[in-house]
Design a protein around this motif. Structure first.
Motif, PDB file in Angstrom:
ATOM      1  N   LEU A 186       0.855  -1.184   0.000  1.00  0.00           N
ATOM      2  CA  LEU A 186       0.000   0.000   0.000  1.00  0.00           C
ATOM      3  C   LEU A 186       0.889   1.231   0.000  1.00  0.00           C
ATOM      4  N   VAL A 187       0.708   2.095  -1.000  1.00  0.00           N
ATOM      5  CA  VAL A 187       1.424   3.367  -1.051  1.00  0.00           C
ATOM      6  C   VAL A 187       0.393   4.482  -1.214  1.00  0.00           C
ATOM      7  N   PHE A 188       0.828   5.704  -0.912  1.00  0.00           N
ATOM      8  CA  PHE A 188      -0.117   6.819  -0.916  1.00  0.00           C
ATOM      9  C   PHE A 188       0.156   7.842  -2.011  1.00  0.00           C
ATOM     10  N   SER A 189       0.993   7.479  -2.969  1.00  0.00           N
ATOM     11  CA  SER A 189       1.304   8.406  -4.054  1.00  0.00           C
ATOM     12  C   SER A 189       1.697   7.634  -5.301  1.00  0.00           C
ATOM     13  N   ASP A 190       1.360   8.216  -6.449  1.00  0.00           N
ATOM     14  CA  ASP A 190       1.812   7.624  -7.711  1.00  0.00           C
ATOM     15  C   ASP A 190       2.977   8.409  -8.303  1.00  0.00           C
ATOM     16  N   ASP A 191       3.615   9.253  -7.477  1.00  0.00           N
ATOM     17  CA  ASP A 191       4.843   9.913  -7.921  1.00  0.00           C
ATOM     18  C   ASP A 191       5.857   8.851  -8.339  1.00  0.00           C
ATOM     19  N   GLN A 192       6.582   9.120  -9.397  1.00  0.00           N
ATOM     20  CA  GLN A 192       7.514   8.124  -9.916  1.00  0.00           C
ATOM     21  C   GLN A 192       8.591   7.750  -8.897  1.00  0.00           C
ATOM     22  N   GLU A 193       9.069   8.718  -8.131  1.00  0.00           N
ATOM     23  CA  GLU A 193      10.094   8.404  -7.130  1.00  0.00           C
ATOM     24  C   GLU A 193       9.548   7.464  -6.059  1.00  0.00           C
ATOM     25  N   ILE A 194       8.307   7.681  -5.655  1.00  0.00           N
ATOM     26  CA  ILE A 194       7.697   6.830  -4.633  1.00  0.00           C
ATOM     27  C   ILE A 194       7.435   5.435  -5.194  1.00  0.00           C
ATOM     28  N   LEU A 195       6.990   5.365  -6.439  1.00  0.00           N
ATOM     29  CA  LEU A 195       6.748   4.058  -7.059  1.00  0.00           C
ATOM     30  C   LEU A 195       8.049   3.289  -7.261  1.00  0.00           C
ATOM     31  N   ARG A 196       9.125   3.992  -7.601  1.00  0.00           N
ATOM     32  CA  ARG A 196      10.426   3.318  -7.734  1.00  0.00           C
ATOM     33  C   ARG A 196      10.885   2.775  -6.385  1.00  0.00           C
ATOM     34  N   PHE A 197      10.664   3.560  -5.337  1.00  0.00           N
ATOM     35  CA  PHE A 197      11.029   3.114  -3.990  1.00  0.00           C
ATOM     36  C   PHE A 197      10.206   1.882  -3.607  1.00  0.00           C
ATOM     37  N   ALA A 198       8.923   1.897  -3.955  1.00  0.00           N
ATOM     38  CA  ALA A 198       8.060   0.755  -3.667  1.00  0.00           C
ATOM     39  C   ALA A 198       8.533  -0.486  -4.425  1.00  0.00           C
ATOM     40  N   LYS A 199       8.959  -0.296  -5.663  1.00  0.00           N
ATOM     41  CA  LYS A 199       9.467  -1.434  -6.443  1.00  0.00           C
ATOM     42  C   LYS A 199      10.746  -1.989  -5.814  1.00  0.00           C
ATOM     43  N   ASP A 200      11.579  -1.104  -5.294  1.00  0.00           N
ATOM     44  CA  ASP A 200      12.793  -1.562  -4.611  1.00  0.00           C
ATOM     45  C   ASP A 200      12.442  -2.399  -3.380  1.00  0.00           C
ATOM     46  N   ILE A 201      11.337  -2.055  -2.732  1.00  0.00           N
ATOM     47  CA  ILE A 201      10.875  -2.863  -1.591  1.00  0.00           C
ATOM     48  C   ILE A 201      10.477  -4.252  -2.077  1.00  0.00           C
ATOM     49  N   LEU A 202       9.713  -4.289  -3.159  1.00  0.00           N
ATOM     50  CA  LEU A 202       9.282  -5.581  -3.703  1.00  0.00           C
ATOM     51  C   LEU A 202      10.475  -6.428  -4.139  1.00  0.00           C
ATOM     52  N   ASP A 203      11.526  -5.765  -4.616  1.00  0.00           N
ATOM     53  CA  ASP A 203      12.710  -6.483  -5.100  1.00  0.00           C
ATOM     54  C   ASP A 203      13.711  -6.780  -3.988  1.00  0.00           C
ATOM     55  N   GLY A 204      13.389  -6.351  -2.764  1.00  0.00           N
ATOM     56  CA  GLY A 204      14.239  -6.682  -1.625  1.00  0.00           C
ATOM     57  C   GLY A 204      15.380  -5.729  -1.349  1.00  0.00           C
ATOM     58  N   TYR A 205      15.404  -4.584  -2.042  1.00  0.00           N
ATOM     59  CA  TYR A 205      16.494  -3.627  -1.839  1.00  0.00           C
ATOM     60  C   TYR A 205      16.192  -2.614  -0.725  1.00  0.00           C
ATOM     61  N   GLU A 206      14.922  -2.448  -0.402  1.00  0.00           N
ATOM     62  CA  GLU A 206      14.506  -1.525   0.654  1.00  0.00           C
ATOM     63  C   GLU A 206      13.498  -2.229   1.556  1.00  0.00           C
ATOM     64  N   ASN A 207      13.285  -1.655   2.730  1.00  0.00           N
ATOM     65  CA  ASN A 207      12.304  -2.204   3.669  1.00  0.00           C
ATOM     66  C   ASN A 207      11.046  -1.342   3.688  1.00  0.00           C
ATOM     67  N   ALA A 208       9.910  -1.997   3.838  1.00  0.00           N
ATOM     68  CA  ALA A 208       8.651  -1.270   4.032  1.00  0.00           C
ATOM     69  C   ALA A 208       8.538  -0.921   5.509  1.00  0.00           C
ATOM     70  N   LEU A 209       8.474   0.366   5.810  1.00  0.00           N
ATOM     71  CA  LEU A 209       8.511   0.816   7.199  1.00  0.00           C
ATOM     72  C   LEU A 209       7.128   1.130   7.771  1.00  0.00           C
ATOM     73  N   GLY A 210       6.125   1.237   6.898  1.00  0.00           N
ATOM     74  CA  GLY A 210       4.797   1.611   7.362  1.00  0.00           C
ATOM     75  C   GLY A 210       4.097   0.494   8.119  1.00  0.00           C
ATOM     76  N   ARG A 211       3.030   0.891   8.831  1.00  0.00           N
ATOM     77  CA  ARG A 211       2.250  -0.063   9.620  1.00  0.00           C
ATOM     78  C   ARG A 211       0.783  -0.010   9.199  1.00  0.00           C
ATOM     79  N   ARG A 212       0.182  -1.178   9.106  1.00  0.00           N
ATOM     80  CA  ARG A 212      -1.225  -1.270   8.715  1.00  0.00           C
ATOM     81  C   ARG A 212      -2.085  -0.416   9.657  1.00  0.00           C
ATOM     82  N   PRO A 213      -2.891   0.500   9.107  1.00  0.00           N
ATOM     83  CA  PRO A 213      -3.679   1.382   9.976  1.00  0.00           C
ATOM     84  C   PRO A 213      -5.052   0.828  10.354  1.00  0.00           C
ATOM     85  N   TRP A 214      -5.369  -0.373   9.896  1.00  0.00           N
ATOM     86  CA  TRP A 214      -6.674  -0.956  10.219  1.00  0.00           C
ATOM     87  C   TRP A 214      -6.524  -2.326  10.865  1.00  0.00           C
TER      88      TRP A 214
END
Length: 234
Positions: free
Chosen positions: A206-234
């Motif tokens: 779950l991301v909150f923006s379709d900015d290209q930089e944010i989407l690239r960061f999200a892809k890096d998370i999926l590829d294992g290069y970055e960690n997802a730091l957010g917490r489920r709000p529900w």
């Protein structure tokens, strides 16, 4: 939208802003703040929003609503979290950031969750609340709310009487915005799919923006290069 603005302008003076947070800080919604891995960044969000509001001539900002997230919300992006404790914590930090920037925080009491009100009290985050009826003023009094409570037609005089004269400079608004959007990315499963502003999904990211930089960061998370730091709000 025009009708909404006309109605709003009859309720609040022009120097009091009541607009969704993501229209001030692009893509940064209240739900984004409620998904932060580091909730203290809510202060930075308030600081950046306050800086922009002050530049536009506003003296106060109506934050809200004082309600928790639920699956039947018509506008879930305008709620913080399912937890009243976290909701109050985010609001208290965000409000402090606004005040630091010279903008008076006012909580929107159109909807009142008793647990949120009590949690604000325990944090001494007793900023003014604006309500639409005497019944709600009475309820807040019964709940022991320590701050001031005003009806819609009373809040303007209050703001005029205590305008904050200071303003801050050199706020890296875009840097804060990107930090918030990256820190709020929530990994719900190992599914390699990115969901933008889709509350209550159960898989992927779950991301909150379709900015290209944010989407690239999200892809890096999926590829294992970055960690997802957010917490489920529900």
């Amino acid at each position: 939208m025009l009708l909404f603005l006309i109605i709003f302008q009859t309720l609040f003076p022009a120097n009091i802003a009541k607009i969704p947070l993501d229209e001030i800080l692009k893509d940064v919604s209240l739900l984004c703040l409620g998904s932060l891995g580091d909730l203290t960044l809510s202060y930075d969000a308030g600081l950046a929003a306050g800086y922009l509001l002050k530049q536009q001539g506003y003296n106060a900002y109506v934050v809200g609503a004082l309600d928790t997230l639920s699956k039947d919300d018509k506008d879930p992006l305008n709620r913080v979290n399912i937890s009243a404790f976290i909701t109050a914590h985010v609001y208290s930090l965000f409000a402090r950031g606004l005040a630091t920037a010279g903008v008076i925080p006012i909580f929107d009491g159109t909807i009142l969750d008793k647990e949120v009100v009590v949690s604000l009290n325990t944090r001494d985050a007793t900023y003014p609340i604006v309500v639409d009826s005497e019944v709600k003023k009475t309820l807040l009094n019964e709940l022991g709310y320590k701050g001031s409570v005003f009806l819609n037609d009373e809040i303007g005089k209050y703001v005029d009487s205590i305008k904050l004269s200071w303003k801050i400079t050199n706020v890296d608004v875009e840097g804060i915005r990107k930090k918030l959007l990256k820190n709020s990315i929530v990994k719900l499963s190992d599914e390699k799919k990115i969901h933008v502003n889709e509350p209550f999904i159960e898989s992927g990211l779950l991301v909150f923006s379709d900015d290209q930089e944010i989407l690239r960061f999200a892809k890096d998370i999926l590829d294992g290069y970055e960690n997802a730091l957010g917490r489920r709000p529900w």
